[in-house]
Enzyme design. Structure first.
Site, PDB file in Angstrom:
ATOM      1  CG  ASP A 216      -4.460   4.932  -4.912  1.00 37.64           C
ATOM      2  OD1 ASP A 216      -4.418   4.178  -6.045  1.00 37.64           O
ATOM      3  OD2 ASP A 216      -4.699   6.170  -4.871  1.00 37.64           O
TER       4      ASP A 216
ATOM      5  CG  HIS B 138      -2.234   0.260   0.773  1.00 36.92           C
ATOM      6  ND1 HIS B 138      -2.716   1.485   0.067  1.00 36.92           N
ATOM      7  CD2 HIS B 138      -3.434  -0.125   1.337  1.00 36.92           C
ATOM      8  CE1 HIS B 138      -4.135   1.734   0.157  1.00 36.92           C
ATOM      9  NE2 HIS B 138      -4.585   0.575   0.671  1.00 36.92           N
TER      10      HIS B 138
END
Length: 428
Positions: free
Chosen positions: A403, A399
């Site tokens: 995204d 992450h």
């Protein structure tokens, strides 16, 4: 007079400093040829057969099975008989072992068998056996002894001049099988472990454990899923494989081609994160080349061979390289170079009969595509309920690198390629 040469554990490359003895391939007193493998060792990255640059009679072995030897420590000594009438040169420097096997060169070196008895000694952890004369033993007898765990140095030969013959080995095997078992029954021991079931982490298994632990602690990973209709992809594969004269295209090769195409559209996922000395992320490194790793099962557990420069290969070439690396994994012959340097991993866990997974990323990579089993399911196709071949795709990503929008776009593109394989033509 034979000259005794010492062969030490060579440089194995990839920053490795040592290796564990897995299996001896020669016996003391055995005649070996130049560049014949003498021992199988396990490094932190691969199983490697180590060839000896000397030809002659093995006079000693150093290291028990399970013992670690460091680079530069002796492995074997070999008695080399000089050519009649020639001066024996000083020992030539040993050639480094880079990745797998010895470096190129010296292929014209003369290979000869030494037929003269020489003093030999088997090295043990505590003491050295008194030197004795060992006659050359038949390769068939050596193999019989090796396959049945019989130490030739402990046998008295009944052949001429004390030569160990097959009958001697057969008697040793029979005596061991018939030996009575006395005393208290011991608890069964687990292979490679102790009686309580403890299995030591060594070599590649330890490296994998450390890498997974680091990935789990260091990378904030997330996973998304989507179901996809793979019916059309299977139909295209069937068309590709109609011509019996051409190599078969595997499903894994098609999945690899789709992965490479998806990374071309979303290059930010072919990446890793750089850290500073304190372990804090400081930069995202995007890789120009796609070195595609794929999960493969071997006798030593899960390994991830790497297809180098996958973005430059055709589907047929991808299939050939995937097949070669898979076979090497099953045989335990992958080199350290073939197990390192990946930038993205494809995990086809559907071969184990499961639908989905949330895998741990292959550190330091930023993403992994997972493909579940393909099974017949009811599916709405062109407005009608039909039975279609459906699979579940999962995508695990770092992450810090992207995204949900990027990861979802990547996974949706992969699913669209499965459902409409013609989309791949746009990437050709």
């Amino acid at each position: 007079m034979p000259i005794v040469r010492e062969f030490t554990l060579p440089d194995l490359g990839e920053g490795l400093t040592g290796a564990e003895v897995v299996r001896w391939l020669v016996e003391v007193g055995e005649v070996i040829a130049v560049d014949q493998p003498v021992v199988e060792v396990e490094t932190a990255k691969a199983m490697v057969e180590v060839p000896c640059p000397y030809g002659g009679v093995v006079t000693a072995r150093f290291g028990e099975v399970g013992e670690e030897r460091l680079v530069g420590q002796p492995l074997v000594t070999v008695a080399v008989a000089p050519e009649p009438g020639t001066t024996v040169p000083d020992a030539a420097p040993e050639r480094p072992l880079v990745g797998y096997g010895v470096a190129e060169g010296g292929k014209g070196a003369r290979r000869r068998r030494v037929g003269v008895p020489v003093p030999v000694a088997e090295v043990h952890p505590v003491a050295v056996v008194t030197p004795a004369v060992v006659a050359v033993i038949s390769p068939l007898v050596r193999r019989l002894a090796r396959d049945n765990g019989v130490e030739l140095t402990g046998l008295a030969g009944s052949g001429p001049d004390g030569l160990i013959v097959r009958a001697d080995v057969d008697r040793a095997i029979s005596a061991r099988t018939a030996a009575p078992i006395s005393g208290r029954t011991a608890a069964p021991a687990v292979a490679d472990g102790s009686a309580d079931g403890s299995i030591p982490l060594r070599g590649l298994r330890r490296t994998v454990a450390e890498k997974l632990t680091r990935s789990h602690h260091e990378i904030p990973a997330a996973t998304c899923w989507v179901d996809a209709d793979a019916t059309e992809l299977l139909a295209v594969r069937a068309q590709m494989n109609q011509d019996a004269r051409l190599p078969k295209v595997s499903l894994l090769a098609l999945l690899a081609r789709i992965s490479v195409a998806a990374l071309a559209r979303f290059p930010e996922l072919n990446a890793s994160v750089d850290l500073d000395a304190s372990g804090a992320p400081v930069a995202i490194r995007r890789h120009q080349a796609v070195h595609l790793g794929f999960a493969a099962q071997s006798d030593r557990g899960l390994v991830v061979p790497v297809v180098r420069d996958a973005h430059l290969l055709s589907t047929e070439q991808l299939g050939a390289e995937l097949a070669r690396l898979t076979e090497a994994a099953r045989a335990g012959k992958l080199t350290p170079a073939e197990l390192t340097g990946g930038t993205f991993t494809l995990n086809n866990y559907g071969v184990f009969g499961v639908d989905g997974s949330t895998p741990i990323l292959n550190h330091p990579e930023a993403a992994m595509l997972g493909v579940g089993r393909i099974v017949a399911k009811p599916w709405v196709h062109e407005g009608q309920l039909a039975v279609r071949q459906v699979t579940q795709l999962s995508f695990t990503f770092d992450h810090r690198v992207c995204d949900g929008g990027t990861s979802g776009g990547f996974l949706r593109f992969v699913a669209d390629c499965l459902e409409r394989p013609g989309m791949l033509l746009r990437q050709v």
